[in-house]
Scaffold this motif. Structure first.
Motif, PDB file in Angstrom:
ATOM      1  N   MET A 203       0.583  -1.318   0.779  1.00 43.77           N
ATOM      2  CA  MET A 203       0.282  -0.357   0.166  1.00 43.77           C
ATOM      3  C   MET A 203       0.779   1.368  -0.044  1.00 43.77           C
ATOM      4  SD  MET A 203      -3.300   1.104  -0.227  1.00 43.77           S
ATOM      5  CE  MET A 203      -3.873   2.811   0.290  1.00 43.77           C
ATOM      6  N   PHE A 204       0.324   2.086  -0.597  1.00 43.09           N
ATOM      7  CA  PHE A 204       1.426   3.874  -1.228  1.00 43.09           C
ATOM      8  C   PHE A 204       0.261   4.408  -1.260  1.00 43.09           C
ATOM      9  CE2 PHE A 204       0.791   2.441  -5.478  1.00 43.09           C
ATOM     10  CZ  PHE A 204       0.308   4.322  -5.914  1.00 43.09           C
ATOM     11  N   THR A 205       0.526   5.775  -0.517  1.00 44.16           N
ATOM     12  CA  THR A 205      -0.142   6.794  -0.708  1.00 44.16           C
ATOM     13  C   THR A 205       0.451   8.157  -0.911  1.00 44.16           C
ATOM     14  OG1 THR A 205       0.377   7.674   1.679  1.00 44.16           O
ATOM     15  CG2 THR A 205      -1.375   6.005   1.541  1.00 44.16           C
ATOM     16  N   VAL A 206      -0.556   9.091  -1.491  1.00 40.83           N
ATOM     17  CA  VAL A 206       0.037  10.838  -1.589  1.00 40.83           C
ATOM     18  C   VAL A 206      -0.054  11.501  -0.811  1.00 40.83           C
ATOM     19  CG1 VAL A 206      -0.675  12.605  -3.506  1.00 40.83           C
ATOM     20  CG2 VAL A 206      -0.241   9.949  -4.168  1.00 40.83           C
ATOM     21  N   LYS A 207       1.161  11.822  -0.731  1.00 41.58           N
ATOM     22  CA  LYS A 207       0.654  13.486   0.482  1.00 41.58           C
ATOM     23  C   LYS A 207       2.065  14.626   0.787  1.00 41.58           C
ATOM     24  CE  LYS A 207       5.067  11.560   3.081  1.00 41.58           C
ATOM     25  NZ  LYS A 207       5.547  11.312   3.987  1.00 41.58           N
ATOM     26  N   ASP A 208       0.953  15.072   1.232  1.00 40.38           N
ATOM     27  CA  ASP A 208       2.031  16.773   1.049  1.00 40.38           C
ATOM     28  C   ASP A 208       2.129  16.922   0.368  1.00 40.38           C
ATOM     29  OD1 ASP A 208       3.775  18.472   2.810  1.00 40.38           O
ATOM     30  OD2 ASP A 208       5.406  17.801   2.468  1.00 40.38           O
ATOM     31  N   THR A 209       0.920  16.845  -0.351  1.00 41.35           N
ATOM     32  CA  THR A 209       0.656  18.141  -1.791  1.00 41.35           C
ATOM     33  C   THR A 209       0.966  19.481  -1.438  1.00 41.35           C
ATOM     34  OG1 THR A 209      -2.124  18.553  -1.411  1.00 41.35           O
ATOM     35  CG2 THR A 209      -0.623  16.677  -2.669  1.00 41.35           C
ATOM     36  N   ARG A 210       1.251  19.747  -2.588  1.00 41.74           N
ATOM     37  CA  ARG A 210       1.958  21.469  -2.228  1.00 41.74           C
ATOM     38  C   ARG A 210       1.679  22.332  -4.237  1.00 41.74           C
ATOM     39  NH1 ARG A 210       6.066  22.859   1.616  1.00 41.74           N
ATOM     40  NH2 ARG A 210       5.540  20.469   2.993  1.00 41.74           N
ATOM     41  N   VAL A 211       1.531  23.935  -4.073  1.00 44.18           N
ATOM     42  CA  VAL A 211       1.735  24.411  -5.006  1.00 44.18           C
ATOM     43  C   VAL A 211       2.305  25.296  -5.054  1.00 44.18           C
ATOM     44  CG1 VAL A 211      -0.766  25.735  -6.123  1.00 44.18           C
ATOM     45  CG2 VAL A 211      -1.323  23.506  -4.986  1.00 44.18           C
ATOM     46  N   GLU A 212       3.295  25.324  -5.931  1.00 43.71           N
ATOM     47  CA  GLU A 212       4.568  26.315  -5.581  1.00 43.71           C
ATOM     48  C   GLU A 212       5.225  26.495  -4.816  1.00 43.71           C
ATOM     49  OE1 GLU A 212       5.041  28.243  -8.684  1.00 43.71           O
ATOM     50  OE2 GLU A 212       3.458  27.299 -10.078  1.00 43.71           O
TER      51      GLU A 212
ATOM     52  N   ALA B 270       5.241   4.724   1.566  1.00 43.38           N
ATOM     53  CA  ALA B 270       5.307   3.975   1.039  1.00 43.38           C
ATOM     54  C   ALA B 270       6.176   2.180   1.566  1.00 43.38           C
ATOM     55  CB  ALA B 270       5.829   3.261  -0.938  1.00 43.38           C
ATOM     56  N   ALA B 271       6.277   1.986   2.227  1.00 45.38           N
ATOM     57  CA  ALA B 271       6.782   0.753   2.531  1.00 45.38           C
ATOM     58  C   ALA B 271       7.664   0.099   2.056  1.00 45.38           C
ATOM     59  CB  ALA B 271       5.858  -0.042   3.813  1.00 45.38           C
ATOM     60  N   GLU B 272       7.222  -0.059   1.167  1.00 42.86           N
ATOM     61  CA  GLU B 272       8.007  -1.098   0.334  1.00 42.86           C
ATOM     62  C   GLU B 272       9.447  -0.300  -0.559  1.00 42.86           C
ATOM     63  OE1 GLU B 272       7.983  -4.485  -3.942  1.00 42.86           O
ATOM     64  OE2 GLU B 272       6.092  -2.812  -2.495  1.00 42.86           O
TER      65      GLU B 272
ATOM     66  N   ARG C 295      -3.830  11.441  -7.318  1.00 41.70           N
ATOM     67  CA  ARG C 295      -3.817  10.267  -7.356  1.00 41.70           C
ATOM     68  C   ARG C 295      -2.379   9.594  -7.690  1.00 41.70           C
ATOM     69  NH1 ARG C 295      -8.865   6.728  -8.943  1.00 41.70           N
ATOM     70  NH2 ARG C 295      -8.692   7.118 -11.069  1.00 41.70           N
ATOM     71  N   ALA C 296      -1.619   8.045  -7.649  1.00 38.29           N
ATOM     72  CA  ALA C 296      -0.598   7.599  -8.928  1.00 38.29           C
ATOM     73  C   ALA C 296      -0.832   6.802  -8.431  1.00 38.29           C
ATOM     74  CB  ALA C 296       0.797   8.176  -8.119  1.00 38.29           C
ATOM     75  N   TRP C 297       0.136   5.828  -9.786  1.00 37.29           N
ATOM     76  CA  TRP C 297       0.018   4.235  -9.663  1.00 37.29           C
ATOM     77  C   TRP C 297       1.391   4.118  -9.678  1.00 37.29           C
ATOM     78  CZ3 TRP C 297      -3.222   7.196 -12.690  1.00 37.29           C
ATOM     79  CH2 TRP C 297      -4.247   7.118 -12.876  1.00 37.29           C
ATOM     80  N   ASN C 298       2.035   3.185  -9.171  1.00 36.80           N
ATOM     81  CA  ASN C 298       3.659   3.201  -8.958  1.00 36.80           C
ATOM     82  C   ASN C 298       3.620   2.187  -9.998  1.00 36.80           C
ATOM     83  OD1 ASN C 298       2.478   0.288  -8.160  1.00 36.80           O
ATOM     84  ND2 ASN C 298       2.887   0.339  -5.252  1.00 36.80           N
ATOM     85  N   HIS C 299       5.492   1.369  -9.312  1.00 39.74           N
ATOM     86  CA  HIS C 299       5.761   1.079 -10.187  1.00 39.74           C
ATOM     87  C   HIS C 299       5.342  -0.629 -10.458  1.00 39.74           C
ATOM     88  CE1 HIS C 299       7.231  -0.361  -6.412  1.00 39.74           C
ATOM     89  NE2 HIS C 299       7.947  -1.458  -6.912  1.00 39.74           N
ATOM     90  N   LYS C 300       4.462  -0.810  -9.639  1.00 37.77           N
ATOM     91  CA  LYS C 300       3.825  -1.924 -10.212  1.00 37.77           C
ATOM     92  C   LYS C 300       2.376  -2.146 -10.811  1.00 37.77           C
ATOM     93  CE  LYS C 300       6.341  -4.673  -5.937  1.00 37.77           C
ATOM     94  NZ  LYS C 300       6.055  -5.120  -4.835  1.00 37.77           N
TER      95      LYS C 300
ATOM     96  N   LEU D 261      25.601  -8.510   0.517  1.00 32.39           N
ATOM     97  CA  LEU D 261      25.125  -7.039  -0.544  1.00 32.39           C
ATOM     98  C   LEU D 261      24.173  -7.460  -1.155  1.00 32.39           C
ATOM     99  CD1 LEU D 261      24.629  -3.687  -0.724  1.00 32.39           C
ATOM    100  CD2 LEU D 261      27.538  -3.494  -1.385  1.00 32.39           C
ATOM    101  N   GLN D 262      24.540  -8.082  -2.393  1.00 34.21           N
ATOM    102  CA  GLN D 262      24.475  -8.513  -3.640  1.00 34.21           C
ATOM    103  C   GLN D 262      22.364  -9.113  -3.272  1.00 34.21           C
ATOM    104  OE1 GLN D 262      27.042  -8.688  -2.457  1.00 34.21           O
ATOM    105  NE2 GLN D 262      28.773  -8.976  -3.633  1.00 34.21           N
ATOM    106  N   ASP D 263      22.223  -9.547  -2.343  1.00 31.90           N
ATOM    107  CA  ASP D 263      20.794  -9.915  -1.856  1.00 31.90           C
ATOM    108  C   ASP D 263      19.812  -9.013  -1.236  1.00 31.90           C
ATOM    109  OD1 ASP D 263      22.096 -12.402  -2.792  1.00 31.90           O
ATOM    110  OD2 ASP D 263      22.443 -12.925  -0.452  1.00 31.90           O
ATOM    111  N   SER D 264      20.430  -7.554  -1.081  1.00 34.38           N
ATOM    112  CA  SER D 264      19.520  -7.357  -0.206  1.00 34.38           C
ATOM    113  C   SER D 264      18.549  -6.279  -1.504  1.00 34.38           C
ATOM    114  CB  SER D 264      20.213  -5.957  -0.297  1.00 34.38           C
ATOM    115  OG  SER D 264      19.864  -4.197   0.639  1.00 34.38           O
ATOM    116  N   VAL D 265      17.514  -6.064  -1.083  1.00 34.37           N
ATOM    117  CA  VAL D 265      16.450  -5.835  -1.831  1.00 34.37           C
ATOM    118  C   VAL D 265      16.195  -3.961  -1.442  1.00 34.37           C
ATOM    119  CG1 VAL D 265      13.554  -6.021  -1.493  1.00 34.37           C
ATOM    120  CG2 VAL D 265      14.215  -7.138  -0.626  1.00 34.37           C
ATOM    121  N   GLY D 266      16.076  -3.057  -2.804  1.00 33.01           N
ATOM    122  CA  GLY D 266      15.817  -2.122  -2.900  1.00 33.01           C
ATOM    123  C   GLY D 266      17.630  -1.743  -3.759  1.00 33.01           C
TER     124      GLY D 266
END
Length: 890
Positions: free
Chosen positions: A1-10, A31-33, A87-92, A857-862
């Motif tokens: 689950m991910f969210t859109v937050k802290d919206t700004r205008v200029e 996002a936690a992921e 709203r947004a779509w993520n990489h998945k 290191l090579q096995d690290s997620v991200g």
């Protein structure tokens, strides 16, 4: 689950009264992921918060852009409020919920939108040379139930408004300081809740401010005009849909108020006996109380623009740390911090008693109150008591730079709790934090931050205490990179750069100060005028703001064309006046200008500015001009080498600053660079690792050392405690950055009384190196604004750990390294969602020994890619928090 937050205008949260016809939206993903990125977004606009009636939809837009997204919809209208969500779509291709609703509201965009008149107190009441300040007022009746109300205002001078006895808004020194002949900012206030059924009243205080008051050190005043005036429009919408306007016109009245003297430099005199109780309320009776009909004055409305930058607001309140009786018998409060603002105080006494507060930054070597460095600035607050009860007062239209306050005329028995220091500065969002294992360096960071607080009061001033407080261009360009770590300075500098462009002279030269008030100094100096190019480029790199480059491009090119016309040939700048390496310690005795050849400095900055203009032209699609500036740059570099580099590759000017500039700006070939860095190392050895640089060389000194294999020397300079060094003032008790390395000498005496500010941010530019190199947080020109970051700390002897945290427009970016003992090195990194980072592990020469959060290191997620290089392990990583650990080798 991910969210859109802290919206700004200029850059701002739900701003009211903006003037950008095509606003840009920004948002953050949470996002936690690890490795979360945006693949698409959707925006909806509506006239109401429930979005039942949409006025525009973007549809799904395939893009990873989440910062400064320009809306492709018809131009925004004056005074209108727009609600939006994202709203947004993520990489998945997973879809977030809609963000919370945000909004923005437009100000009055065109001069034709104003129906009000400029009004002023009549000359028979207050002649142009009168010192007391006016009050203006109007009573009016509401004709129904109010749905919403907005008040639009500006002034010639500075103003403060009251509605039914309540202060309107929380801004100070409105409408701010601009190039008044070209631009005058307007403010918008939501005032629905301040209106009452039936009778109402508006009141306005007017002050001299920068418009009419004294500016500079030559006793100049009335530089922009000699009459204070108000322009105001209250627009009311009733529940039945009817609209009404209450405007400044000839129905208003004016009277002399209790402020008898008010000047930015000199302070205020306030006579409480002259207060007019209830004057901004509907029931006030003007009859027989000295109220006169106002006069309509003629002044342009074509220059009116809704406010761009954040206003000045009250930021903090400080209580005095101590009460001091000096050897001379002066009663003095010590606030413990050199600050900018004023003192709010309470006092009780008989009517007519006058009390005074004098303000100073330091005590002299005997512990007495010291004000000689203020020059002609009085920095005094005088208050005449009304009598009868306890009275509380604070100024309105002046500010002081001070740590110490002398009290005159107060009762013998003083209560320290009756005094509060009010800190005022432009309301820029704090974004950066730096800390390390050395307490003196942490105090230096504190001093840098308070130097910004004290000098970013609507314009980037050079000092906040003496008779100057001007927007020196050189100081601004030297510090802007550091400032961008500490706070979000994009709106602040966007506003100031528009004034810079407006104040460029007929030949396109850039004045020493912006706004330009030194009319007897019409010249332009290298490194100072280059602010026209360096500042917009820095905003682009730090915030990804390409629009600022497009808006300032004409100003940028005008500046380099100006330089091209100055030299004896078009590729060298070797004529005219220059500040050179201002306050360089290698200056001849009695001279403010360092020993580095001024023609070298001027031509070096000429090349640097042309290189920036060339890159800017590419970015905004001006390819023909980009090609022309590339040729010009190559010609300047060739001319520079012919003029300043010997046949053997040695730089002809043997100063620290000369070596630093040519290396920082890439003006030498490889052989020349080797000679220059060797010479710089030699010069540092000769000075026992003390700098001799002034304003021009100091901001780049440590960067050059770290970039050219002399990182150990950079740390020696940072940690040096004896004069001259960054930490020397800290050891002398400084709480802000000094103008001079030895503002206070070892024996307690002062450098001078003529030019010795103890709150002068220029040398605070070392903060840039502390964030970029010591903590290792950088962005890239290819993906600016921290869309793609580089985390590359370069540890040095003297620090066991260092941490930098930067709240970017994407979210928190963090780098913390620590020597954990037994050769173990830790690096903790946080990368915001929708960004990536290139992480460089210093002195990690065994890839297999590196772990991340306890895993291989090579096995690290991200982690996207890993490589071994000669200088350490390099990792390409997506968003998330990481903990790298390895055995560091020598």
């Amino acid at each position: 689950m991910f969210t859109v937050k802290d919206t700004r205008v200029e850059y701002q949260k739900s701003p009211v009264g903006i003037g950008t016809a095509r606003p840009r939206l920004s948002w953050k993903l949470e996002a936690a992921e690890r490795g979360t990125s945006q693949s698409a977004y959707e925006i909806e606009l509506a006239e109401e918060k429930d979005f039942t009636r949409l006025i525009w939809q973007s549809g799904r837009v395939e893009s990873s852009q989440s910062v400064l997204v320009e809306l492709d919809f018809p131009l925004a209208e004056s005074c209108k409020r727009y609600y939006y969500h994202v709203r947004a779509w993520n990489h998945k291709d997973e879809l977030s919920p809609w963000s919370e609703a945000g909004y923005w509201e437009m100000g009055l965009l065109q001069s034709a939108d104003w129906s009000a008149d400029w009004i002023a107190a009549p000359l028979e009441l207050l002649p142009v040379d009168a010192e007391p300040l006016p009050l203006l007022r109007k009573s009016f009746e509401l004709s129904g139930t109010v749905k919403e109300a907005r008040l639009y205002a500006t002034s010639l001078g500075i103003y403060e408004l009251e509605l039914n006895g309540q202060r309107v808004g929380d801004s100070y020194f409105t409408p701010g300081w601009t190039s008044y002949g070209h631009t005058l900012q307007t403010q918008t206030y939501e005032v629905t809740e301040l209106l009452a059924a039936g009778g109402n009243a508006i009141g306005a205080w007017l002050g001299n401010g920068w418009y009419k008051g004294y500016l500079g050190w030559s006793e100049q005043n009335r530089l922009y005009g000699d009459r204070l005036a108000l322009l105001l429009e209250l627009r009311i919408v009733y529940s039945d849909g009817k609209e009404e306007r209450i405007v400044s016109d000839d129905s208003w009245t004016a009277a002399v108020g209790p402020i008898q003297v008010s000047e930015i430099y000199h302070g205020e005199t306030y006579d409480a006996r002259l207060e007019r109780d209830g004057w901004s309320t509907a029931g006030y009776n003007e009859a027989g109380n000295g109220w006169y009909a106002v006069e309509i004055v003629q002044h342009s409305k074509e220059i009116l623009k809704p406010q761009i930058n954040e206003p000045v607001r009250m930021q903090e309140q400080l209580k005095p740390l101590a009460f001091i009786m000096t050897p001379k018998g002066e009663r003095v409060l010590d606030f413990g911090q050199n600050m900018v603002g004023w003192v709010r105080f309470s006092v009780e006494g008989t009517a007519g008693t006058e009390v005074a507060l004098l303000h100073a930054e330091v005590l002299d070597h005997e512990g007495n109150f010291y004000t000689e460095n203020l020059r002609s600035a009085k920095q005094s607050i005088r208050y005449v008591l009304k009598g009868g009860t306890k009275e509380t007062y604070e100024p309105r239209f002046t500010f002081q730079g001070f740590r110490y306050v002398q009290l005159i005329g107060f009762p013998e028995e003083l209560r320290i709790e009756d005094f509060t220091g009010i800190v005022l500065h432009s309301d820029m969002e704090e974004t950066g934090q730096f800390a390390c294992s050395e307490p003196l360096v942490n105090q230096l960071q504190h001093n840098i931050k308070w130097g910004l607080k004290g000098n970013f009061l609507d314009v980037p001033t050079d000092c906040p205490q003496r008779d100057e407080r001007l927007g020196w261009t050189g100081d601004a360009q030297m510090f802007i990179q550091t400032a961008s770590y500490l706070t979000n300075v994009a709106p602040f500098f966007t506003k100031w750069l528009r004034d810079l462009e407006a104040d460029q002279n007929d030949e396109s030269g850039v004045p020493f100060v912006v706004p330009h008030v030194l009319k007897d100094h019409e010249r332009s100096s290298a490194a100072w005028g280059d602010a026209a190019v360096i500042c917009p480029w820095t905003l682009y790199v730090c915030y990804g703001d390409k629009r600022i480059l497009a808006e300032q491009f004409d100003s940028m090119t005008a500046w380099v064309k100006y330089i091209r016309r100055q030299g004896e040939n078009e590729f060298l700048w070797n004529t005219g006046f220059h500040f050179g390496d201002w306050l360089g310690l290698d200056a001849k005795s009695g001279d403010y200008i360092g020993a580095t050849d001024r023609d070298l400095i001027a031509t070096a900055f000429y090349a640097y500015s042309v290189s920036i203009v060339q890159k800017t032209a590419v970015l905004i699609g001006r390819m023909e001009e980009a090609a022309e500036y590339k040729v010009l740059y190559d010609q300047i570099v060739a001319a520079f080498r012919a003029e300043f580099v010997t046949a053997s590759g040695r730089l002809a000017v043997p100063t620290q600053t000369a070596q630093v500039l040519v290396l920082m700006f890439g003006l030498l070939d490889e052989k020349g660079e080797q000679r220059a860095i060797a010479k710089l190392a030699e010069l540092l050895e000769q000075s026992d690792f003390h700098l001799t640089t002034g304003f021009v060389g100091t901001p780049y000194l440590n960067h050059v050392l770290s970039a050219f294999g002399q990182n150990a020397a950079a740390y020696k300079l940072l940690l040096q405690q004896t004069y001259p060094s960054w930490l020397y003032p800290v050891t002398k008790g400084a709480t802000t950055i000094w103008e001079h390395w030895d503002g206070i000498k070892e024996d307690g005496s002062f450098w001078s009384k003529d030019m010795n500010s103890f709150n002068h941010y220029a040398y605070g530019a070392i903060g840039d190196w502390m964030y970029r190199v010591a903590a290792g947080i950088q962005t890239t020109e290819e993906a600016p604004g921290y869309k793609r970051s580089i985390i590359a700390p370069q540890p040095g002897d003297g620090l066991d750990w260092a941490e930098g945290i930067l709240e970017t427009q994407y979210g928190e970016l963090r780098s913390r390294w620590e020597r954990a003992g037994d050769g173990v090195f830790l690096l903790e990194v946080t990368i915001p969602a929708n960004t990536t980072a290139l992480i460089k592990l210093p002195s990690a020469y065994n890839l297999e020994s590196v772990t991340e959060s306890g895993t291989r290191l090579q096995d690290s997620v991200g982690v996207l890619t890993v490589s071994q290089t000669e200088t350490g392990v390099v990792i390409d990583a997506g968003s998330g928090s990481y903990r790298f650990e390895w055995l560091q080798e020598a």
